[in-house]
Write a protein that holds these residues in place. Structure first.
Motif, PDB file in Angstrom:
ATOM      1  N   VAL A 259       2.701 -12.823   2.545  1.00  0.00           N
ATOM      2  CA  VAL A 259       1.763 -11.732   1.651  1.00  0.00           C
ATOM      3  C   VAL A 259       2.385 -10.847   1.675  1.00  0.00           C
ATOM      4  N   THR A 260       2.507 -10.627  -0.550  1.00  0.00           N
ATOM      5  CA  THR A 260       2.952  -9.651  -0.586  1.00  0.00           C
ATOM      6  C   THR A 260       2.170  -7.786  -0.754  1.00  0.00           C
ATOM      7  N   TYR A 261       3.397  -6.733   0.011  1.00  0.00           N
ATOM      8  CA  TYR A 261       2.988  -5.472  -0.362  1.00  0.00           C
ATOM      9  C   TYR A 261       3.417  -4.303  -0.711  1.00  0.00           C
ATOM     10  N   PRO A 262       2.370  -3.991  -1.451  1.00  0.00           N
ATOM     11  CA  PRO A 262       1.225  -3.542  -2.685  1.00  0.00           C
ATOM     12  C   PRO A 262       1.404  -4.426  -2.814  1.00  0.00           C
ATOM     13  N   SER A 263      -0.448  -5.735  -3.166  1.00  0.00           N
ATOM     14  CA  SER A 263      -0.286  -7.378  -3.405  1.00  0.00           C
ATOM     15  C   SER A 263      -0.108  -7.030  -5.141  1.00  0.00           C
ATOM     16  N   THR A 264       0.769  -8.378  -4.658  1.00  0.00           N
ATOM     17  CA  THR A 264       1.207  -8.913  -6.530  1.00  0.00           C
ATOM     18  C   THR A 264       0.393  -8.466  -7.763  1.00  0.00           C
ATOM     19  N   HIS A 265      -0.863  -7.922  -7.462  1.00  0.00           N
ATOM     20  CA  HIS A 265      -1.010  -7.086  -8.776  1.00  0.00           C
ATOM     21  C   HIS A 265      -1.275  -5.970  -8.611  1.00  0.00           C
ATOM     22  N   GLY A 266      -0.343  -5.108  -8.102  1.00  0.00           N
ATOM     23  CA  GLY A 266      -0.115  -3.453  -8.400  1.00  0.00           C
ATOM     24  C   GLY A 266      -1.599  -2.954  -6.894  1.00  0.00           C
ATOM     25  N   VAL A 267      -1.370  -3.643  -6.618  1.00  0.00           N
ATOM     26  CA  VAL A 267      -2.562  -2.960  -5.606  1.00  0.00           C
ATOM     27  C   VAL A 267      -2.321  -2.445  -4.081  1.00  0.00           C
ATOM     28  N   TYR A 268      -2.908  -1.587  -3.244  1.00  0.00           N
ATOM     29  CA  TYR A 268      -2.571  -0.893  -1.682  1.00  0.00           C
ATOM     30  C   TYR A 268      -3.797  -1.731  -0.725  1.00  0.00           C
ATOM     31  N   GLU A 269      -3.937  -3.334  -0.864  1.00  0.00           N
ATOM     32  CA  GLU A 269      -5.250  -3.698  -0.273  1.00  0.00           C
ATOM     33  C   GLU A 269      -5.363  -3.091   1.406  1.00  0.00           C
ATOM     34  N   ALA A 270      -6.836  -2.233   0.799  1.00  0.00           N
ATOM     35  CA  ALA A 270      -7.141  -1.825   2.110  1.00  0.00           C
ATOM     36  C   ALA A 270      -7.534  -2.619   3.356  1.00  0.00           C
ATOM     37  N   THR A 271      -7.539  -3.697   3.090  1.00  0.00           N
ATOM     38  CA  THR A 271      -7.850  -5.183   4.874  1.00  0.00           C
ATOM     39  C   THR A 271      -6.612  -5.418   4.742  1.00  0.00           C
ATOM     40  N   ILE A 272      -5.069  -4.846   4.666  1.00  0.00           N
ATOM     41  CA  ILE A 272      -3.633  -5.570   5.321  1.00  0.00           C
ATOM     42  C   ILE A 272      -3.958  -6.033   6.287  1.00  0.00           C
ATOM     43  N   ILE A 273      -4.292  -4.866   7.117  1.00  0.00           N
ATOM     44  CA  ILE A 273      -4.193  -4.906   8.459  1.00  0.00           C
ATOM     45  C   ILE A 273      -5.313  -5.743   9.237  1.00  0.00           C
ATOM     46  N   GLU A 274      -6.592  -5.954   8.928  1.00  0.00           N
ATOM     47  CA  GLU A 274      -7.764  -7.256   8.978  1.00  0.00           C
ATOM     48  C   GLU A 274      -7.050  -8.092   8.643  1.00  0.00           C
ATOM     49  N   VAL A 275      -6.536  -8.454   7.940  1.00  0.00           N
ATOM     50  CA  VAL A 275      -5.541  -9.766   7.322  1.00  0.00           C
ATOM     51  C   VAL A 275      -4.498 -10.721   8.342  1.00  0.00           C
ATOM     52  N   THR A 276      -3.373  -9.055   8.965  1.00  0.00           N
ATOM     53  CA  THR A 276      -2.535  -9.598   9.846  1.00  0.00           C
ATOM     54  C   THR A 276      -2.981  -9.607  11.378  1.00  0.00           C
TER      55      THR A 276
END
Length: 949
Positions: free
Chosen positions: A643-660
């Protein structure tokens, strides 16, 4: 105001500018902007635990004192690394020149013709010296180039039905030990069985697809490989040769023996040892393998007027196209070092290289003869620059080290001595004195070099090389200086204007960070020097590792990977080794979002993983439900998520903790791509978001210059349970285990340029690092708001903010007949390098201004984009004779007697007032990529001559 604070010099916006920019964005404070940008649940609660920031003056005193702890001995260690003479004209005009070291990868060929010509010279040098048909524009080092050769031969074997399922690869025991370690690391995950042995007794059988030889051997023996290669061809076994490039001036090139691939390093062509790098590896092969060739190739083509032009050829080989089907994850090169090595060949020419090679060989012969006379017998039957002598190591070593001399101690009674360009008659007498004292004999003084030849007559090179004009006309310093300047003027670099490349972070490379690279006690040390001689390096590298641990929140760091893609691979190999150690070797499924960098799936494939792509939502974020379904589906075999963070689209995805958390619940590890770390430092970190490993692009976030496409450094930082699986080195171990034998040739990769990142962190400190991240976010959102109404931003966060970069929508302009490429080319007329084109979304521009740009430059860029938007509105799909379609406009075009365009010369060249103060002229018009790929020429040979042949 602390006017000596480095942060004041590094960060662009002034205090009064920040107030104006925040008002434009529509927030009251920086704190409000960060709150609206970054999810609160991943925000760090405390400042980074780093030492107080040093001023530039304090840092330079500190680094000089630290450098004095390194002991610069005269090195005869060899093993692929040699002291040499860096021509002062090349050091001053290229190595220390921001016009060369701050340029970006030459994707926009029209404003990179100088660098492209310098790289074409490099390719020509490699082709001519190896006797091969085609060469690339450099690889990372010799060991990784050898691994790429093995992978290429493994890939092309499938074209032969008899070899389709064959997986054995023979490696001569003469191979350099660090190269063997990398081959071992690379072979196993992709199903290659390595067999190491004596090439003279090797029994060729049908289950082998390839072989690798070392020329000369690791301790200097020169073998005639013609018979081996001929026999291998009879058994349909393809052969790669790792060769010393200087020896090829005098010895028969491997290409003339029938080799399929030739690799090596150009370090001894005027590149400092630098404790291991950066150095330009080389890779040459047959033209029939061009589509499988790793890295970048520079080719000749024409522009729209039919004039000769250069550009990167065969770009469909890039990982963004092939993704997991790519045979290599290498998407970079060592451009700055390749430019220097190519210029070394230009400066010396064929006669100069011949003189240097003769002197090196004569030094080896003279020493061998003198040592034989005192009973220290030389045992190599044939050699070029390295001799092997029999002597009591326990007696020789203390005497040599007391005289500040390093040899290579093979065993208790065997020593190899590698001679080099810097070796003088006085040096030979010093060597002789060491051995004379060790054996208790007196030695006659050496007064002159021997003219004897100690390599076989049948291996003496008879073919000409480097007969082109460029290698035979710039041999005075005046001529070379003007040639380098002519090329520099053709390139747009960061010393001219902002390079706003999304995903690439082209920030300031401060002079104070760069100066120590020219200090002899940092750049003149062999990577295998004894550890008690490198206290300065050890201290600096360990401190940098600790700094990166603090910044990422992790427990351990390896600085060995010498590119971002190598870092990806190293991180995945650590995960792989960890699963195996837990008895879960079957865990090989790697989940990768569709929006990921193309190197992600390529790296996963090289690590032997099965790639499963997960969906992204319309807003560009990870589709968590699709990810959940696939994680559960593959939970028994799940290895990791990339996973790239912030995303490749230039956004801090709010769901990142849920994802990991989801990945961990299903037995996997989380690999975070550090491409966008510039938006994390001091605000959040990979450990906080739940990652287990990340790689960092030191050439992005941590200020190592891009150098026109390299050097890069891609260290990995890991959680505690992965620390035992960091890569090591067979000569200077850097890790507690050997689960990952080696990723790069040198123990600490490109150690010399790690000084830059160490300086960056040390001079910024915790507050400066956080402020840099905040200002990167500020600058990006300022551009976003200024361009609102002219260009739509494709993706934003929960509260409508961009991270440190944004994607500008350009696809609707097709209604006016305008493609995103037209915008990129028109920006050249405004004096700017284009943002990232069509990545990660086709038909868009990804903009990243970095924290280093001031308000004035941001406004210039925005003014240019708004002006171009008006030009788009003036265009129509049925009329392609417009200012955008004809861009870029060259000086020759503007000063021609003929001008039949439906717009003025002034509009073409000076569309805004600021341009007249500092006009940059593209040196060619728009290049024809397709023509160049149809007529592939990758050397200085004229395109007409190539087509006739």
């Amino acid at each position: 105001m602390k006017t000596d604070a480095f942060a004041l010099r590094h960060i662009g916006p002034r205090e009064q500018d920040v107030t104006h920019m925040l008002k434009t964005i529509g927030v009251d404070s920086m704190e409000q902007l960060i709150y609206e940008t970054l999810p609160d649940d991943i925000r760090l609660k405390a400042e980074l635990d780093l030492e107080p920031a040093l001023t530039e003056y304090e840092y330079l005193n500190h680094i000089r004192a630290l450098g004095n702890k390194n002991k610069v001995f005269t090195s005869y260690i060899g093993l692929g690394y040699h002291p040499n003479i860096v021509p002062a004209a090349i050091q001053r005009n290229i190595f220390e020149n921001p016009g060369w070291y701050t340029a970006y990868t030459p994707y926009q060929a029209e404003i990179a013709q100088g660098r492209l010509e310098a790289l074409l010279n490099f390719q020509t040098t490699v082709i001519e010296l190896t006797g091969m048909e085609i060469a690339n524009a450099s690889l990372l080092d010799e060991g990784t180039a050898a691994a790429e050769a093995m992978s290429l031969l493994f890939d092309v074997r499938s074209r032969d039905q008899k070899k389709n399922n064959v997986n054995k690869f023979f490696v001569s025991e003469e191979i350099l030990p660090q190269t063997l370690a990398i081959l071992e690391t690379r072979a196993t995950p992709i199903g290659i069985e390595l067999v190491t042995g004596n090439h003279e007794s090797f029994e060729m059988t049908p289950e082998y697809f390839g072989a690798m030889l070392q020329y000369p051997g690791k301790y200097g023996e020169v073998f005639d490989y013609a018979g081996f290669i001929s026999k291998a061809k009879q058994h349909e076994i393809k052969v790669a040769v790792a060769a010393d490039i200087l020896s090829l001036v005098k010895l028969t090139p491997p290409g003339e023996m029938g080799a399929d691939v030739v690799v090596g390093t150009t370090q001894r062509f005027g590149i400092p040892m630098g404790y291991g790098g950066p150095h330009a590896g080389f890779f040459a092969t047959k033209e029939e393998y061009k589509r499988s060739m790793p890295g970048r190739i520079i080719g000749v083509t024409v522009d729209v007027n039919g004039n000769r032009a250069l550009r990167m050829a065969l770009q469909t080989r890039e990982q963004h196209i092939k993704r997991e089907k790519a045979t290599s994850n290498i998407c970079t090169a060592q451009v700055l070092l390749a430019v220097m090595a190519g210029m070394y060949a230009v400066y010396h020419g064929p006669k100069g290289l011949g003189y240097i090679a003769d002197k090196v060989h004569a030094s080896a012969v003279t020493a061998a003869n003198a040592l034989n006379k005192i009973g220290v017998y030389q045992t190599n039957s044939n050699f070029f620059d390295t001799i092997v002598v029999k002597a009591d190591t326990s007696k020789v070593r203390p005497i040599a080290e007391s005289k500040e001399i390093n040899f290579n101690y093979i065993d208790a009674e065997t020593i190899s001595i590698s001679f080099n360009e810097t070796t003088s008659v006085n040096d030979l007498n010093a060597i002789l004195a060491v051995f004379a004292e060790a054996v208790g004999k007196s030695a006659d003084k050496i007064n002159a070099l021997s003219s004897d030849i100690h390599y076989p007559k049948n291996l003496e090179r008879t073919s000409d090389f480097l007969n082109y004009d460029v290698f035979n006309k710039y041999h005075s310093e005046t001529a070379l200086m003007r040639y380098i300047k002519m090329l520099e003027r053709k390139d747009l670099a960061l010393n001219h204007s902002m390079i706003s490349l999304g995903s690439c972070t082209m920030k300031l490379n401060a002079a104070a960070e760069m100066l120590p690279l020219s200090m002899a006690n940092w750049n003149n040390i062999h990577p295998f020097a004894p550890l008690d001689q490198v206290e300065g390096y050890t201290t600096m590298l360990k401190k940098l590792e600790q700094q990166l641990n603090v910044i990422t929140g992790f427990a351990g760091t390896s600085l060995q990977p010498n590119s971002g893609a190598q870092g990806e691979y190293a991180g995945l190999m650590a995960i792989r080794a960890y699963h195996i150690s837990q008895g879960n070797g079957h865990r090989n499924v790697c989940l990768i979002p569709a929006s990921a960098h193309g190197t992600n799936p390529a790296s996963a494939a090289l690590a032997g993983m099965h790639i499963v792509v997960t969906k992204t939502l319309e807003n560009g974020n990870i589709d968590v439900e699709d990810l959940r379904a696939k994680a559960i589906e593959h939970k028994d075999d799940l290895s990791c998520l990339m996973v790239t963070y912030p995303s490749t689209h230039g956004v801090y995805e709010a769901t990142i903790i849920e994802v990991t958390k989801l990945i961990h619940e299903n037995g996997g590890q989380v690999y975070m791509d550090g491409a966008n770390m510039n938006a994390q430092v001091g605000l959040t970190n990979p450990a906080t978001i739940g990652a287990d490993v990340c790689h960092l692009n030191l050439h992005k976030t941590f200020a190592i210059p891009h150098g026109g496409g390299g050097p890069g450094v891609g260290p990995i930082c890991v959680a505690g349970h992965l620390v035992p699986f960091l890569p090591s080195n067979p000569i200077i171990p850097t890790a507690s285990t050997n689960d990952v034998a080696g990723i790069s040739s040198a123990p600490y990769g490109s150690a010399l340029v790690c000084l830059i990142s160490y300086a960056y962190i040390t001079m910024l400190g915790a507050e400066g690092l956080r402020s840099s991240t905040e200002n990167a976010i500020l600058n990006a959102n300022y551009i976003k708001e200024r361009l609102a109404g002219h260009f739509d931003t494709l993706y934003t966060g929960e509260m409508g903010r961009a991270a440190h970069e944004m994607i500008l929508e350009c696809r609707p302009f097709k209604e006016n007949g305008i493609e995103v490429t037209d915008i990129a080319k028109r920006l050249m007329d405004y004096g700017f390098h284009a943002p990232t084109v069509s990545f990660p979304v086709a038909g868009t521009l990804m903009v990243e201004p970095t924290e280093s740009e001031n308000l004035e430059e941001l406004d210039r860029f925005c003014d240019a984009m708004i002006s171009i938007r008006k030009e788009i509105d003036e265009a129509s799909a049925d009329n392609k004779n417009n200012v955008l379609k004809n861009a870029p406009h060259t000086l020759a075009m503007l000063t021609s007697d003929d001008w039949n365009m439906p717009y003025s010369r002034e509009k073409a060249a000076y569309p805004l007032e600021y341009i007249s103060e500092n006009k940059f002229w593209p040196s060619v018009r728009r290049v024809d990529d397709a023509y160049g790929d149809r007529n592939l020429v990758c050397s200085c040979a004229p395109i007409e001559a190539y087509m006739e042949s």
